[in-house]
Structures are given as structure tokens and as C-alpha cells.
Design an enzyme around this catalytic site. Structure first.
Site, short mmCIF file in Angstrom:
data_model
loop_
_atom_site.label_atom_id
_atom_site.label_comp_id
_atom_site.label_asym_id
_atom_site.label_seq_id
_atom_site.Cartn_x
_atom_site.Cartn_y
_atom_site.Cartn_z
N CYS A 155 0.44 4.72 7.04
CA CYS A 155 -0.19 4.54 8.36
C CYS A 155 0.77 3.80 9.30
CB CYS A 155 -1.51 3.78 8.21
SG CYS A 155 -2.55 4.45 6.88
N CYS A 165 -16.72 -9.19 5.41
CA CYS A 165 -16.08 -7.89 5.19
C CYS A 165 -14.83 -8.05 4.35
CB CYS A 165 -15.75 -7.27 6.54
SG CYS A 165 -14.98 -5.66 6.38
N ARG A 214 -18.02 -2.68 17.97
CA ARG A 214 -17.30 -3.91 17.64
C ARG A 214 -15.96 -3.99 18.38
NH1 ARG A 214 -18.12 -6.65 12.96
NH2 ARG A 214 -18.94 -4.77 12.02
N CYS A 216 -19.75 -6.07 3.67
CA CYS A 216 -19.03 -4.87 4.12
C CYS A 216 -17.74 -4.81 3.31
CB CYS A 216 -18.71 -4.99 5.61
SG CYS A 216 -17.70 -3.63 6.24
N CYS A 243 -19.61 2.10 8.79
CA CYS A 243 -18.84 1.40 9.82
C CYS A 243 -17.58 2.23 10.02
CB CYS A 243 -18.50 -0.03 9.35
SG CYS A 243 -17.38 -0.89 10.48
N CYS A 302 0.83 -1.21 0.00
CA CYS A 302 0.00 0.00 0.00
C CYS A 302 0.87 1.26 0.00
CB CYS A 302 -0.92 -0.02 1.22
SG CYS A 302 -2.06 1.38 1.24
N CYS A 329 0.27 0.09 10.37
CA CYS A 329 -0.20 -0.92 9.43
C CYS A 329 0.92 -1.74 8.78
CB CYS A 329 -1.04 -0.25 8.35
SG CYS A 329 -1.77 -1.48 7.23
N1 SAM Z 1 -6.69 0.52 3.14
C1 SAM Z 1 -7.98 0.81 3.61
C2 SAM Z 1 -7.98 1.94 4.62
O1 SAM Z 1 -6.98 2.21 5.24
O2 SAM Z 1 -9.04 2.57 4.76
C3 SAM Z 1 -8.71 -0.38 4.20
C4 SAM Z 1 -7.98 -1.39 5.03
S1 SAM Z 1 -7.21 -0.80 6.54
C5 SAM Z 1 -6.17 -2.14 6.98
C6 SAM Z 1 -8.58 -0.83 7.70
C7 SAM Z 1 -8.32 -0.42 9.11
O3 SAM Z 1 -7.63 -1.45 9.80
C8 SAM Z 1 -7.47 0.80 9.39
O4 SAM Z 1 -8.16 2.01 9.22
C9 SAM Z 1 -7.10 0.61 10.84
O5 SAM Z 1 -8.06 1.23 11.68
C10 SAM Z 1 -7.14 -0.91 11.01
N2 SAM Z 1 -5.80 -1.46 11.29
C11 SAM Z 1 -4.80 -1.63 10.40
N3 SAM Z 1 -3.70 -2.13 10.99
C12 SAM Z 1 -4.00 -2.28 12.29
C13 SAM Z 1 -3.27 -2.73 13.43
N4 SAM Z 1 -1.99 -3.12 13.34
N5 SAM Z 1 -3.89 -2.76 14.62
C14 SAM Z 1 -5.17 -2.35 14.74
N6 SAM Z 1 -5.92 -1.90 13.71
C15 SAM Z 1 -5.34 -1.86 12.50
C1 DTB Z 2 -11.35 -2.43 11.46
O1 DTB Z 2 -11.66 -1.42 12.11
N1 DTB Z 2 -10.54 -3.39 11.88
C2 DTB Z 2 -10.35 -4.41 10.87
C3 DTB Z 2 -11.36 -3.97 9.78
N2 DTB Z 2 -11.82 -2.71 10.25
C4 DTB Z 2 -10.95 -3.92 8.38
C5 DTB Z 2 -8.94 -4.52 10.41
C6 DTB Z 2 -7.98 -4.85 11.52
C7 DTB Z 2 -6.65 -5.06 10.90
C8 DTB Z 2 -5.64 -5.54 11.89
C9 DTB Z 2 -4.29 -5.71 11.29
C10 DTB Z 2 -4.21 -6.76 10.21
O2 DTB Z 2 -4.73 -7.87 10.39
O3 DTB Z 2 -3.57 -6.49 9.21
FE1 SF4 Z 3 -2.82 1.19 3.39
FE2 SF4 Z 3 -2.79 0.01 5.76
FE3 SF4 Z 3 -3.12 2.63 5.61
FE4 SF4 Z 3 -5.10 0.99 4.75
S1 SF4 Z 3 -4.34 1.19 6.85
S2 SF4 Z 3 -4.30 2.82 3.74
S3 SF4 Z 3 -3.86 -0.70 3.97
S4 SF4 Z 3 -1.28 1.49 4.98
#
Ligand code: SAM
Ligand code: DTB
Ligand code: SF4
Length: 335
Positions: free
Chosen positions: A79, A119, A282, A150, A210, A75, A82
Site C-alpha cells: 500500500c 480499535c 469519522r 473494533c 467500518c 507487512c 502506508c
Molecule cells: N493491515 C490492515 C489493512 O490494511 O486492512 C489493517 C491496518 S491498515 C493500517 C488500516 C487503514 O489505515 C488502511 O486501509 C488505510 O486506509 C489507513 N492508512 C494507513 N496508512 C495511512 C496513511 N499514511 N494516511 C492515511 N490513512 C492511512
Molecule cells: C482508518 O480508516 N484509519 C485508521 C484506522 N482506520 C485503522 C488508521 C490510520 C492510520 C494512519 C497511519 C498510521 O498511523 O500508521
Molecule cells: Fe499492510 Fe499497511 Fe497495507 Fe494494512 S495498509 S495491508 S498494514 S501495508
């Protein structure tokens, strides 16, 4: 005994009585009010949250959503939490968009396991039009299995939310992640306002929203109250509010952050429940690391939805059998 009368008894003046929670949509919550809730003695806060929870929901029912990463890693965004950002080295194997057959197969398996919602998550800044066309087909096929749908695909452009709605999407997940003042410490490649703009498009297209955030990123209690205030003051507030506890992944900038006290996580759930009484709250990422007793407190505090299935997007989640046993021990049932 009148539960509202109990709630009104002896509360600090900044704390709205239970009877007033519906007015929150009109009045807006201040960060100060929400921080005052956080600051209550633990039992007072949980008692209050549980009263609200019982008033609006079956306290023994939990909604089960299964997640699937339909496009993984690589990506462009930065973030800090992430593992899927191309800017961090978290050792994630990148995976292009899955095929329709792969997605439908996973959705069928999720339904057999007892999930009611499926989802689909993609590691995009936002979907390209050709990708969205494919995701629209996936949504239609998953819905045809009798599952709620979702998707979480990043920022949406004009018309994209409508296309998702037409395909049969029920919910769009897009998180605010944290309070506005802390946001720039976590993400620099897009603005808080970009997220609010996408949420508005989602709402205008008639999709259910959501939207939640992550705690345990080193933020203060005031900033946690600030996140919940942003969520609760969305008009209307989201139908579904995921509260994630940071899953610390090696190679991400937030790896090594001091872990949040589990009781503070429970407090966050309680404050979300009180300020968004009708929402599904959730208990999201971080459950694998969470003792069952803490999860039970989260349910008592108002959580009524979980991710169900052995994987979130790239990280682990409790095994389905373990969750079934936990829910049975608590006398809880899926709905
Ligand atoms: N890329 C899209 C975005 O950022 O909107 C969708 C997928 S992103 C992985 C969805 C959500 O997962 C993020 O907004 C964040 O709140 C959550 N998330 C990602 N990595 C995480 C982590 N290590 N621990 C907890 N929540 C996480
Ligand atoms: C949300 O708030 N939590 C989920 C879902 N929406 C997409 C994602 C959590 C991701 C946790 C890190 C991972 O598994 O990569
Ligand atoms: Fe990309 Fe992860 Fe950020 Fe979603 S949360 S925009 S997957 S870096």
C-alpha cells in the site's frame, strides 16, 4: 420553516433532494450525482450536508474511538500510503503481536480518557489462525471493560469473521481506500474485489461494518466521488465511514504528493454525510495537521466521530487535552 423545502429549492437536477436520501439504499448513487454534489458552491453543499446531519444525528455529539497498533510494521503488502509496509523504508520499528495484558492496559487507559470504542489494528495482509485466536481473547477482554470493540486485521478467510463476532467484536474496519480506477496506482498486492469479499464476510457474520478511504493521494475530484459512490452503494452502506486525509510519511511512495486543499477534504465529508445519512462519518487520519477551524467545518459538514488519543497506529494524532479543549470550544460532547 420546512428544511426539506429549503433543500429542494434551486438545486441542480443531478442533486437528490434531502427527502430522497433514504432511497439511496435502493436507487444507488451515481458517480455523476456525487460529483454534482462536490461541484456545488461550498455554502450550498455544507448547508445541505448539515441539514441531513441534523435530521439524523445530534449535531453537537461526537463519538470517540481510541486506536492501538497491536502488531506493527513488516507487512507484506505494498500500500503506497502506508509506513508499515515491509517494502517501504519509513523507519518504523517492527513490533510482534502485543500481549493480552498490554492490550487490556491500553484499553483501560483509553476508557479512563473517555473513549467509548477501542480499535485494534494489525499490520497483516490477513490474520493467521493462531494470531486470530489471540486477538479473539483480546476482544473479549476489552469488551469486558465495557468498551465497544473494533478490529482491523486485513483480509478475512471463511469463518474468521464469525470467530471475531463470537469473541464479542462490534465493528470490523476494512477500507476500500479509493475509487476502483485509481486503486491499482496505490496497491498491487491485492485486488479491489478482495476488499469487497472481506466486507461481505464481515456483514454476513453480523458485524458492524467500518469502511472508508483516504483522500489526498493525488486523486481527482471525480475519483473522490467514485470512492464515496462505492461506499454509499454497499448494501447496506457501512455503519461507520472513516475519511482519512493522507498522512505523508517519508519513505512511502506517496510522500511528496501535492497536499489536498482542506476545503476539498471538508467537501468529501459533506458528500459522505449526504449519501450515507445514518452512518457515523469519522474524521480520521490527518487531524493533527488540520487547523481547528477546518475540523470545525468537518463537524458542521457531518463528521461525528474522531480518533481520540495521541497516536493513530504509527503516526500522531492531537493530544487528548487539546481535543477536549476543542470540543468544549465548539460546545460538543462525547456520546
Ligand atoms: N493491515 C490492515 C489493512 O490494511 O486492512 C489493517 C491496518 S491498515 C493500517 C488500516 C487503514 O489505515 C488502511 O486501509 C488505510 O486506509 C489507513 N492508512 C494507513 N496508512 C495511512 C496513511 N499514511 N494516511 C492515511 N490513512 C492511512
Ligand atoms: C482508518 O480508516 N484509519 C485508521 C484506522 N482506520 C485503522 C488508521 C490510520 C492510520 C494512519 C497511519 C498510521 O498511523 O500508521
Ligand atoms: Fe499492510 Fe499497511 Fe497495507 Fe494494512 S495498509 S495491508 S498494514 S501495508
Amino acid at each position: 420553516m420546512n428544511p426539506v423545502a429549503i433543500a429542494e429549492h434551486d438545486q441542480p437536477s443531478a442533486v437528490k433532494p434531502v427527502a430522497d436520501v433514504d432511497k439511496a439504499q435502493i436507487e444507488k448513487w451515481t458517480v455523476f450525482e456525487l460529483q454534482s454534489l462536490f461541484d456545488l458552491p461550498f455554502s450550498d453543499l455544507l448547508h445541505r450536508a448539515h441539514q441531513v446531519h441534523r435530521h439524523y444525528h445530534d449535531p453537537n455529539a461526537v463519538q470517540l474511538s481510541t486506536l492501538l497498533s497491536i502488531k506493527t510494521g513488516g507487512c507484506s503488502e505494498d500500500c503506497g500510503y502506508c509506513p508499515q509496509s515491509a517494502r517501504h523504508d519509513a523507519g518504523i520499528a517492527n513490533q510482534d503481536l502485543l500481549t493480552l495484558e498490554e492490550v487490556v492496559g491500553a484499553a483501560r487507559a483509553a476508557k479512563e480518557q473517555g473513549a467509548s470504542r477501542f480499535c485494534m489494528g494489525a499490520a497483516w495482509r490477513g490474520p493467521k489462525q493462531k494470531d486470530l485466536d489471540k486477538v479473539a481473547e483480546m476482544i473479549a477482554a476489552v469488551r469486558a471493560l465495557g468498551l465497544e470493540t473494533c478490529a482491523t486485521l486485513g483480509m478475512l478467510k471463511e469463518g474468521q469473521a464469525e470467530q471475531l463476532k463470537q469473541a464479542g467484536l462490534d465493528y470490523y474496519n476494512h477500507n476500500l481506500d479509493t475509487a476502483p480506477e485509481f486503486y491499482g496506482d496505490i496497491i498491487t498486492t491485492r485486488e479491489y474485489q478482495d476488499r469487497l469479499d472481506t466486507l461481505e464476510k464481515v456483514r454476513d457474520a453480523g458485524l458492524h461494518v467500518c469502511c472508508g478511504g483516504i483522500v489526498g493521494m493525488g486523486e481527482s475530484r471525480r475519483l473522490r466521488a467514485g470512492l464515496v459512490a462505492q461506499l454509499a452503494n454497499l448494501d447496506p452502506y457501512p455503519e461507520s465511514v472513516p475519511i482519512n486525509n493522507l498522512v505523508q510519511v517519508e519513505g512511502t511512495p506517496l510522500h511528496g504528493t501535492e497536499a489536498l486543499d482542506p476545503l476539498e477534504f471538508v467537501r468529501t465529508i459533506a458528500v459522505a454525510r449526504i449519501s450515507m445519512p445514518k452512518a457515523m462519518v469519522r474524521l480520521s487520519a490527518g487531524r493533527q495537521e488540520m487547523p481547528e477551524a477546518v475540523q470545525a467545518l468537518c463537524f458542521f459538514a457531518g463528521a461525528n466521530s474522531i480518533f481520540y488519543g495521541e497516536k493513530l497506529l504509527t503516526t500522531g494524532n492531537p493530544e487528548t487535552e487539546k481535543d477536549r479543549v476543542l470540543l468544549a470550544k465548539l460546545g460538543m460532547h462525547p456520546f
